[in-house]
Design an enzyme around this catalytic site. Structure first.
Site, PDB file in Angstrom:
ATOM      1  N   HIS A 142     -52.833  46.594  32.764  1.00 34.58           N
ATOM      2  CA  HIS A 142     -53.875  47.331  32.040  1.00 34.58           C
ATOM      3  C   HIS A 142     -54.498  46.486  30.930  1.00 34.58           C
ATOM      4  O   HIS A 142     -55.574  46.807  30.418  1.00 34.58           O
ATOM      5  CB  HIS A 142     -53.292  48.611  31.451  1.00 34.58           C
ATOM      6  CG  HIS A 142     -54.271  49.741  31.383  1.00 34.58           C
ATOM      7  ND1 HIS A 142     -55.628  49.554  31.211  1.00 34.58           N
ATOM      8  CD2 HIS A 142     -54.112  51.088  31.468  1.00 34.58           C
ATOM      9  CE1 HIS A 142     -56.243  50.719  31.184  1.00 34.58           C
ATOM     10  NE2 HIS A 142     -55.347  51.675  31.338  1.00 34.58           N
ATOM     11  N   ALA A 143     -53.843  45.407  30.529  1.00 36.75           N
ATOM     12  CA  ALA A 143     -54.443  44.499  29.553  1.00 36.75           C
ATOM     13  C   ALA A 143     -55.675  43.814  30.120  1.00 36.75           C
ATOM     14  O   ALA A 143     -56.506  43.299  29.378  1.00 36.75           O
ATOM     15  CB  ALA A 143     -53.429  43.446  29.110  1.00 36.75           C
TER      16      ALA A 143
END
Length: 527
Positions: A142-143
């Site tokens: 998700h980064a």
């Protein structure tokens, strides 16, 4: 330097073995009959030609010296496709067996020394109708991207026909545009200069934020008779459920699918949006599931719902979202009242988002952030799990529900048609259930990811979603009024003089037949 934003970097700082911070999908593919060889080999060949179309494929993390600031993305010149695209060998699996495999793979952390993505290929999956197809489980940290960024990534690697489009090779300057990791001094200089600039920006923004909040709270809500009630910040906590516990390293995963067209039609008679309808489906399924297990709270469940901050046309793959809370009306037995409660709650969310969208931060100063944010998060996790607060401390929400719009046309990868597009997302301590919705090609694909201790019967909740959809079709859709019968005006026939019965001979008695004839009504009277 391509430094991560504060929001993107936070997914790295908050990650633990119990809380992996990647999102993914489980897709079924229909391979062409004439296609030979393994699907795994076809996918590797397909992706190899498109690595330069999405930076996420060939960028990896570069940590700041002593982790004094947010990491940066740097170019990885040698992407090992054997590492990133893996084959799941063995016999043909059922869809549910494949979902179990996906849950296991989703619980495992991504190797941070490599680009933060993985594909796992199922060669043969047996569908409920007995037909065979291929499958692909993918996960990306998700980064690196949010839900809508995932849609952009999908457009880069998928095609709109079975014949893959021609993809030009990477330009000769591609490597030069993606330099290797800079030196320590350059990285430290970037951290300090960037943090100073951000602190200045924060101080300058304080008056603007205060003014916007005051204006938002001063707007009349119409709740009072004179319509002058001031808006108040919603301060409420969710009722305790089994979903609000600390999570383990295990995951469970289940899927459901309903018609996108019918969902839109269901909401139309009552002015409900598609998002309102899918929230109602989740609410009804959760209500029925909890009631079945004697765990339905008297108060409404609250759902944390991501809201996109992405501007129209923005194609960046980073995270551009924030979070809000929606009341699901699960305490209401009447389905229409439940839908009305959801509509009222989402309307408040839309108003607040419009007023404050430009003021919701997605970044914060980098200096010492890994130590401060990561340290505070780990301390909070330890306190939450070790002291028993996980079963006593109320949370702002009971679960996460996310709605990601997707393409409405069929898509293809390596010549195979994409059949289903079920998402997998993130669960955290205190929010051990996540339902993510992805629309695709006229269908609505649900992905339910949870900790098995919080949701021991994930398939039951999946079945409850399907049952809620059937209930919506019969109870929420306004019934079609019966067609009005065409009334034909009947005109009475014109009266004609009745013929006189012949006179009987003088002195003869009247017979019964004659009496009956004289008593019969005329046709006009009968009409």
């Amino acid at each position: 330097m391509n430094t991560l934003s504060g929001l993107d970097a936070s997914f790295l700082y908050l990650e633990t073995p119990e809380t992996p911070m990647h999102i993914g999908s489980f897709c079924l593919y229909e391979r062409p009959v004439a296609q030979k060889g393994s699907f795994h080999a076809a996918i590797k060949k397909h992706i190899a030609k498109r690595l330069h179309l999405a930076p996420i494929f060939s960028q990896k993390l570069a940590l700041m010296p002593l982790e004094l600031g947010h990491p940066s993305w740097v170019h990885c010149p040698d992407v090992d496709l054997n590492f990133h695209i893996r084959q799941i060998k063995g016999k043909a699996l059922t869809v549910r067996e494949a979902e179990t495999h996906c849950a296991e793979m989703h619980s495992q952390l991504i190797d941070r020394t490599q680009p933060l993505w993985e594909f796992h290929v199922f060669e043969r999956i047996k569908r409920p109708d007995g037909s065979l197809c291929a499958g692909l489980y993918s996960k990306v940290h998700h980064a690196a991207l949010d839900g809508k960024g995932g849609t952009v990534l999908t457009q880069a690697i998928l095609d709109t026909s079975a014949t893959p489009r021609d993809v030009p090779p990477p330009p000769t300057s591609f490597a030069a545009q993606n330099p290797d990791q800079p030196g320590p001094l350059a990285m430290l200089g970037e951290v300090i200069s960037g943090s100073v600039s951000q602190y200045k920006g924060l101080f300058k923004a304080i008056p603007q934020v205060a003014k916007a909040l005051t204006a938002t709270l001063s707007k009349p809500t119409g709740d009072s008779p004179d319509g002058q009630a001031k808006r108040k910040l919603p301060i409420q906590l969710a009722p305790m459920t089994d979903f609000n516990v600390a999570v383990s390293t295990q995951r469970s995963f289940a899927t459901a699918r309903v018609s996108f067209t019918e969902c839109r039609a269901i909401g139309k008679p009552v002015g409900a949006s598609f998002n309102d309808v899918v929230l109602w489906l989740c609410s009804t399924a959760l209500r029925n599931y909890l009631a079945q297990h004697n765990d339905l709270p008297k108060k409404s469940l609250l759902a944390a719902m991501p809201i996109s901050l992405r501007e129209e046309g923005n194609q960046d793959l980073n995270t551009q979202a924030s979070m809000t809370v929606v009341a699901l009306g699960t305490h209401l037995e009447d389905p229409l009242q439940r839908l009305a409660a959801i509509q009222a709650s989402t309307l408040k969310v839309k108003t607040a988002r419009t007023d404050l969208k430009g003021l919701i931060p997605t970044d914060y100063p980098s200096l010492l952030a890994p130590w401060l944010v990561g340290g505070l998060a780990k301390a909070a996790y330890k306190t939450y799990t070790a002291t028993g607060l996980s079963h006593r401390l109320p949370m702002p929400a009971n679960l996460v529900i996310s709605n990601v719009p997707g393409p409405q046309i069929p898509l293809y990868m390596a010549g195979a048609r994409l059949l289903t597009f079920h998402p997998l997302s993130i669960v955290t301590h205190g929010l051990a259930l996540n339902i993510t919705i992805q629309t695709y090609a006229g269908q609505v694909d649900f992905g339910i990811i949870s900790d098995p201790q919080a949701l021991p019967h994930a398939q039951e909740l999946s079945d409850a979603l399907t049952q809620a959809f059937e209930e919506a079709r019969t109870m929420l859709v306004a019934p079609t009024p019966p067609a009005r019968k065409r009334v034909t005006k009947v005109t009475a026939p014109r009266k004609t003089p009745a013929k006189s019965a012949p006179k009987p001979p003088a002195g003869a008695k009247k017979t019964a037949t004659v009496q009956k004839t004289t008593r019969r009504r005329s046709p006009a009277a009968a009409t």
